[in-house]
Design a protein around this motif. Structure first.
Motif, PDB file in Angstrom:
ATOM      1  N   LYS A  35      47.146  36.172 -13.695  1.00 37.57           N
ATOM      2  CA  LYS A  35      48.322  36.285 -14.562  1.00 37.57           C
ATOM      3  C   LYS A  35      49.511  35.551 -13.940  1.00 37.57           C
ATOM      4  N   VAL A  36      49.694  35.745 -12.636  1.00 38.88           N
ATOM      5  CA  VAL A  36      50.786  35.046 -11.942  1.00 38.88           C
ATOM      6  C   VAL A  36      50.557  33.537 -11.997  1.00 38.88           C
ATOM      7  N   GLN A  37      49.319  33.123 -11.724  1.00 40.55           N
ATOM      8  CA  GLN A  37      49.013  31.689 -11.733  1.00 40.55           C
ATOM      9  C   GLN A  37      49.269  31.065 -13.106  1.00 40.55           C
ATOM     10  N   LYS A  38      48.875  31.764 -14.153  1.00 44.68           N
ATOM     11  CA  LYS A  38      49.077  31.227 -15.509  1.00 44.68           C
ATOM     12  C   LYS A  38      50.567  31.011 -15.776  1.00 44.68           C
ATOM     13  N   GLN A  39      51.385  31.975 -15.345  1.00 46.42           N
ATOM     14  CA  GLN A  39      52.829  31.837 -15.540  1.00 46.42           C
ATOM     15  C   GLN A  39      53.370  30.661 -14.730  1.00 46.42           C
ATOM     16  N   LEU A  40      52.938  30.531 -13.472  1.00 45.09           N
ATOM     17  CA  LEU A  40      53.404  29.434 -12.626  1.00 45.09           C
ATOM     18  C   LEU A  40      52.980  28.084 -13.191  1.00 45.09           C
ATOM     19  N   LEU A  41      51.755  28.019 -13.706  1.00 43.28           N
ATOM     20  CA  LEU A  41      51.256  26.774 -14.286  1.00 43.28           C
ATOM     21  C   LEU A  41      52.032  26.416 -15.548  1.00 43.28           C
ATOM     22  N   GLN A  42      52.291  27.420 -16.365  1.00 39.31           N
ATOM     23  CA  GLN A  42      53.032  27.217 -17.615  1.00 39.31           C
ATOM     24  C   GLN A  42      54.432  26.671 -17.336  1.00 39.31           C
TER      25      GLN A  42
END
Length: 284
Positions: A260-267
């Protein structure tokens, strides 16, 4: 006696570490654990881990995940505080800004690039449907002291920092609080350098066992609210509210939380790719 250096911010979240160090609990297990305060926060601690200045850090989840993906040879061994961090969005008291919408297109004062104050400015922008390329600008101020000095002089337009840490400066009229931005994940984790994990996993486990025994009972310590109020110069009612909102953890992040954190950072274009959670999490 085995030596370990650990870093963290000098804030109320980390009082359990102070108590266990004060009581020499690590020394009783033949571990000489030395604490170092990092007033510059997550970005400064990431650098200290990379430079092997410290072995471990109590650090913001999103900041260390980003830095591990970017090559910091560490792993997360445990969540320390599982509740969200409530970031206050502050302006100078003499500022004309009244609400978050007024800050669109202005400069966020940040401790350094890659820090929590930097990353959460993106999260706040996303929450309000701002264009993160056009509507965000940054001014590096190093730490809270830098913001206290710089914001009233126009160095940066707003400053995001943990709400209760900055509350005394709202009360005394230096800052004005215009909004809040909670992290959408557990806020603090414990990260350890990979070489330390390889060399002495048992001592790391012992350190975690000691701190976990304290955090399990932390809220039940007699007059803990008064101790925090006195030590961190905060109003007793603010401390009591903070204690009611804060929960410590004795477990690690799940793969789903990491992703979830990674998806936000990638976004937000703060990382170039997502990695397998096993790259980020240590199995103890």
């Amino acid at each position: 006696m085995k030596k370990f250096h650990i870093g963290g911010v000098p804030e109320h979240f980390n009082l359990p570490w102070y108590l266990t160090l004060r009581d020499k609990e690590y020394q009783e297990k033949d571990i000489n654990l030395r604490w170092k305060d990092f007033h510059g926060g997550t970005g400064q601690m990431c650098k200290a881990l990379r430079d092997k200045e410290i072995d471990m850090a109590v650090i913001l989840t999103e900041g260390i995940i980003r830095d591990i993906i970017n090559g910091n040879a560490c792993k997360i061994v445990q969540v320390f505080v599982k509740s969200p961090l409530i970031w206050g969005i502050h302006v100078a008291n003499n500022s004309s800004y009244k609400e978050i919408s007024d800050l669109k297109g202005t400069a966020a004062a940040i401790s350094r690039y890659g820090s929590g104050s930097h990353l959460m400015a993106f999260v706040n922008a996303e929450n309000h449907d701002w264009d993160t390329e056009k509507d965000l600008d940054f001014e590096v101020i190093k730490n809270l002291d830098g913001a206290l000095d710089g914001l009233p002089k126009g160095k940066g337009d707003y400053f995001m920092w943990e709400k209760f840490t900055t509350k005394p400066y709202v009360d005394n009229g230096t800052f004005r609080l215009v909004g809040e931005c909670p992290t959408p994940w557990p806020c603090f984790v414990i990260a350890v350098r990979n070489d330390v994990l390889e060399q002495d996993m048992d001592s790391v486990k012992t350190i975690l066992d000691i701190i976990n025994a304290t955090t399990l009972e932390f809220k039940n310590i007699p007059s803990i609210d008064k101790m925090i109020s006195n030590r961190y110069d905060q109003q007793l009612e603010d401390v009591q509210e903070w204690l009611s909102l804060t929960a410590w953890s004795q477990k690690n992040l799940s793969a789903a939380q990491v992703n979830k954190v990674q998806k936000q950072l990638l976004q937000l274009d703060l990382i170039d790719e997502e990695v397998d959670a096993s790259t980020i999490l240590a199995s103890l």
